[in-house]
Design a protein around this motif. Sequence first.
Motif, PDB file in Angstrom:
ATOM      1  N   GLY A   1       0.763  -1.038   0.001  1.00 23.63           N
ATOM      2  CA  GLY A   1      -0.122   0.001  -0.130  1.00 23.63           C
ATOM      3  C   GLY A   1       0.902   1.381   0.122  1.00 23.63           C
ATOM      4  O   GLY A   1       2.215   1.142  -0.003  1.00 23.63           O
ATOM      5  N   VAL A   2       0.069   2.396  -0.022  1.00 27.67           N
ATOM      6  CA  VAL A   2       0.889   3.738   0.022  1.00 27.67           C
ATOM      7  C   VAL A   2       1.352   3.846   1.250  1.00 27.67           C
ATOM      8  O   VAL A   2       0.847   3.706   2.176  1.00 27.67           O
ATOM      9  N   ILE A   3       2.551   4.526   1.501  1.00 24.99           N
ATOM     10  CA  ILE A   3       3.104   4.568   2.764  1.00 24.99           C
ATOM     11  C   ILE A   3       2.529   6.013   3.303  1.00 24.99           C
ATOM     12  O   ILE A   3       2.123   6.964   2.778  1.00 24.99           O
ATOM     13  N   GLY A   4       1.913   5.930   4.747  1.00 27.34           N
ATOM     14  CA  GLY A   4       1.292   6.899   5.426  1.00 27.34           C
ATOM     15  C   GLY A   4       0.590   6.579   6.680  1.00 27.34           C
ATOM     16  O   GLY A   4       0.993   5.430   7.096  1.00 27.34           O
ATOM     17  N   ALA A   5      -0.158   7.240   7.164  1.00 24.89           N
ATOM     18  CA  ALA A   5      -0.689   7.258   8.346  1.00 24.89           C
ATOM     19  C   ALA A   5      -2.294   6.549   8.012  1.00 24.89           C
ATOM     20  O   ALA A   5      -3.007   6.870   7.122  1.00 24.89           O
ATOM     21  N   GLY A   6      -2.588   5.531   8.756  1.00 23.55           N
ATOM     22  CA  GLY A   6      -3.930   4.994   8.799  1.00 23.55           C
ATOM     23  C   GLY A   6      -3.869   3.596   8.819  1.00 23.55           C
ATOM     24  O   GLY A   6      -3.027   2.895   8.437  1.00 23.55           O
ATOM     25  N   THR A   7      -5.137   2.949   8.789  1.00 24.24           N
ATOM     26  CA  THR A   7      -5.411   1.601   8.623  1.00 24.24           C
ATOM     27  C   THR A   7      -4.988   1.082   7.242  1.00 24.24           C
ATOM     28  O   THR A   7      -5.041  -0.166   6.854  1.00 24.24           O
ATOM     29  N   ASN A   8      -5.308   2.006   6.221  1.00 28.51           N
ATOM     30  CA  ASN A   8      -5.472   1.741   4.799  1.00 28.51           C
ATOM     31  C   ASN A   8      -4.051   2.241   4.210  1.00 28.51           C
ATOM     32  O   ASN A   8      -3.812   2.762   3.120  1.00 28.51           O
ATOM     33  N   ARG A   9      -3.064   2.255   4.930  1.00 31.09           N
ATOM     34  CA  ARG A   9      -1.663   2.807   4.575  1.00 31.09           C
ATOM     35  C   ARG A   9      -0.589   1.956   5.203  1.00 31.09           C
ATOM     36  O   ARG A   9      -0.768   1.021   6.245  1.00 31.09           O
ATOM     37  N   MET A  10       0.622   1.900   4.694  1.00 30.14           N
ATOM     38  CA  MET A  10       1.766   1.146   5.209  1.00 30.14           C
ATOM     39  C   MET A  10       2.697   2.006   6.020  1.00 30.14           C
ATOM     40  O   MET A  10       3.012   3.263   5.730  1.00 30.14           O
ATOM     41  N   ASN A  11       2.498   1.673   7.123  1.00 30.73           N
ATOM     42  CA  ASN A  11       3.189   2.377   8.311  1.00 30.73           C
ATOM     43  C   ASN A  11       3.728   1.473   9.392  1.00 30.73           C
ATOM     44  O   ASN A  11       3.331   0.231   9.484  1.00 30.73           O
ATOM     45  N   LEU A  12       4.472   1.889  10.280  1.00 38.04           N
ATOM     46  CA  LEU A  12       5.035   0.920  11.322  1.00 38.04           C
ATOM     47  C   LEU A  12       3.940   0.205  12.207  1.00 38.04           C
ATOM     48  O   LEU A  12       4.305  -0.859  12.798  1.00 38.04           O
ATOM     49  N   TYR A  13       2.946   0.946  12.447  1.00 39.32           N
ATOM     50  CA  TYR A  13       1.929   0.225  13.219  1.00 39.32           C
ATOM     51  C   TYR A  13       1.165  -0.986  12.615  1.00 39.32           C
ATOM     52  O   TYR A  13       0.881  -1.947  13.145  1.00 39.32           O
ATOM     53  N   ILE A  14       1.068  -0.622  11.285  1.00 38.62           N
ATOM     54  CA  ILE A  14       0.558  -2.049  10.431  1.00 38.62           C
ATOM     55  C   ILE A  14       1.465  -3.128  10.207  1.00 38.62           C
ATOM     56  O   ILE A  14       1.150  -4.265  10.129  1.00 38.62           O
ATOM     57  N   VAL A  15       2.619  -2.615  10.302  1.00 36.01           N
ATOM     58  CA  VAL A  15       3.859  -3.805   9.937  1.00 36.01           C
ATOM     59  C   VAL A  15       3.892  -4.341  11.326  1.00 36.01           C
ATOM     60  O   VAL A  15       3.954  -5.819  11.351  1.00 36.01           O
TER      61      VAL A  15
ATOM     62  N   LYS B   1      10.834 -21.607  15.276  1.00 38.47           N
ATOM     63  CA  LYS B   1      10.569 -20.261  15.431  1.00 38.47           C
ATOM     64  C   LYS B   1      11.615 -19.438  15.210  1.00 38.47           C
ATOM     65  O   LYS B   1      12.380 -18.831  15.952  1.00 38.47           O
ATOM     66  N   LYS B   2      11.889 -19.329  13.805  1.00 36.61           N
ATOM     67  CA  LYS B   2      13.049 -18.591  13.267  1.00 36.61           C
ATOM     68  C   LYS B   2      12.391 -17.841  12.080  1.00 36.61           C
ATOM     69  O   LYS B   2      11.717 -18.635  11.176  1.00 36.61           O
ATOM     70  N   VAL B   3      12.678 -16.673  11.960  1.00 37.06           N
ATOM     71  CA  VAL B   3      12.141 -15.794  10.491  1.00 37.06           C
ATOM     72  C   VAL B   3      13.397 -15.081  10.069  1.00 37.06           C
ATOM     73  O   VAL B   3      14.251 -14.324  10.691  1.00 37.06           O
ATOM     74  N   ALA B   4      13.772 -15.130   8.772  1.00 36.91           N
ATOM     75  CA  ALA B   4      14.432 -14.228   7.982  1.00 36.91           C
ATOM     76  C   ALA B   4      13.696 -13.008   7.482  1.00 36.91           C
ATOM     77  O   ALA B   4      12.804 -13.005   7.151  1.00 36.91           O
ATOM     78  N   ILE B   5      14.554 -11.925   7.366  1.00 41.13           N
ATOM     79  CA  ILE B   5      13.981 -10.509   7.451  1.00 41.13           C
ATOM     80  C   ILE B   5      14.937 -10.009   6.341  1.00 41.13           C
ATOM     81  O   ILE B   5      16.113  -9.855   6.248  1.00 41.13           O
TER      82      ILE B   5
ATOM     83  N   GLU C   1      14.255   0.037   6.025  1.00 38.50           N
ATOM     84  CA  GLU C   1      15.045  -0.370   6.993  1.00 38.50           C
ATOM     85  C   GLU C   1      14.068  -0.277   8.378  1.00 38.50           C
ATOM     86  O   GLU C   1      14.158  -0.998   9.402  1.00 38.50           O
ATOM     87  N   LEU C   2      13.430   0.733   8.502  1.00 43.37           N
ATOM     88  CA  LEU C   2      12.403   0.802   9.812  1.00 43.37           C
ATOM     89  C   LEU C   2      11.585  -0.377   9.905  1.00 43.37           C
ATOM     90  O   LEU C   2      11.260  -0.940  11.019  1.00 43.37           O
ATOM     91  N   PHE C   3      10.749  -0.739   8.876  1.00 44.19           N
ATOM     92  CA  PHE C   3       9.803  -1.890   8.736  1.00 44.19           C
ATOM     93  C   PHE C   3      10.511  -2.971   9.162  1.00 44.19           C
ATOM     94  O   PHE C   3      10.115  -3.981   9.916  1.00 44.19           O
ATOM     95  N   ALA C   4      11.449  -3.230   8.593  1.00 43.10           N
ATOM     96  CA  ALA C   4      12.411  -4.586   8.813  1.00 43.10           C
ATOM     97  C   ALA C   4      12.879  -4.613  10.185  1.00 43.10           C
ATOM     98  O   ALA C   4      12.809  -5.439  10.947  1.00 43.10           O
ATOM     99  N   ARG C   5      13.278  -3.558  10.972  1.00 43.18           N
ATOM    100  CA  ARG C   5      13.680  -3.327  12.199  1.00 43.18           C
ATOM    101  C   ARG C   5      12.354  -3.656  13.190  1.00 43.18           C
ATOM    102  O   ARG C   5      12.797  -4.436  14.311  1.00 43.18           O
TER     103      ARG C   5
END
Length: 318
Positions: A52-66, A84-88, A97-101
């Motif tokens: 989705g488009v980066i931004g604020a809200g439930t219909n956006r890509m942001n750190l809270y949705i991630v 119980k291991k995940v590669a990123i 980088e923020l979303f991966a972190r």
Amino acid sequence: MTNTQELYTRWLSQPDLDDAIKAELVSVAGDNDAIADRFYRDLAFGTGGLRGVIGAGTNRMNLYIVRKATQGLADYLNASGLPKKVAIAHDSRHNGELFARETARVLAANGITAYVYPRLEPTPALSWAVRYLGCGAGVCVTASHNPAKYNGYKVYGADGCQITLEAAEKILAAIEKIDCFDGVKLADYDKALADGSIVMIGDKCLDDFVQAVYDQRVGDGAGIDALKLVYTPLNGTGLECVKKLLAKLGVTHVTVVPEQEKPDGDFPTCPYPNPEIREAMQKGLELCDTVKPDILLGTDPDCDRCGVEDGITFPQEE
């Protein structure tokens, strides 16, 4: 809670709300259409994960949705018999980088070891790392070849492939139970690194990936040292792995399109960074007029899509 204004107010009232998210929400105060567009739905999660488009809200890509998506993934893994291991990994897009972190922080807090590439790497390298490290899943933060305003969150299964429909439905069911502010566990990133809950993926993993690709070559390589190639990573992730592979193959005459060489989430020379369309490859084609290569090669931002022009013909010199 389905009222968009109520959701908007709740987000804006959160203590310690991310500064960029808060500024965007404040900027649309009183604009009912803008508020509705950001909150009228949740981003859809499916076999391709989120996009989705980066931004604020439930219909956006942001750190809270991630974070919310990752909590759902963690709950799914912890309820399964998977490792119980995940590669990123992440590509060159804004907030990658923020979303991966943040993905790693949530996983670590849920007792899942997060293996993180220390720099941006291609999606195929993420798929490799999932199998190489024996992970139960993988996450690549990317929006593939979409325009710069997008980012995404692709989930991969233990086989290194995109998740099946069955897995996607189970992960979505877990996600839908979670409140993005109150229902997410978060680890301190530095502490998780120190205690081994978050692990940096070593160079050997990537080098072995390149070797594995090299091992799939066909032919004896005769004459490859004479091949002239122009390459563009389209400001994405491909440069490191592609150059390593070309060197192994013995391709020494490589010219990289300078305007598209370095990672840049704005993709300034190609608003739609898809190597299958001429607009994205135009800078490479222009360079071919000077270099006169045998092949023009382009990869999309997460390097899982390739465009090739061969048999390039140029006017005969006088």
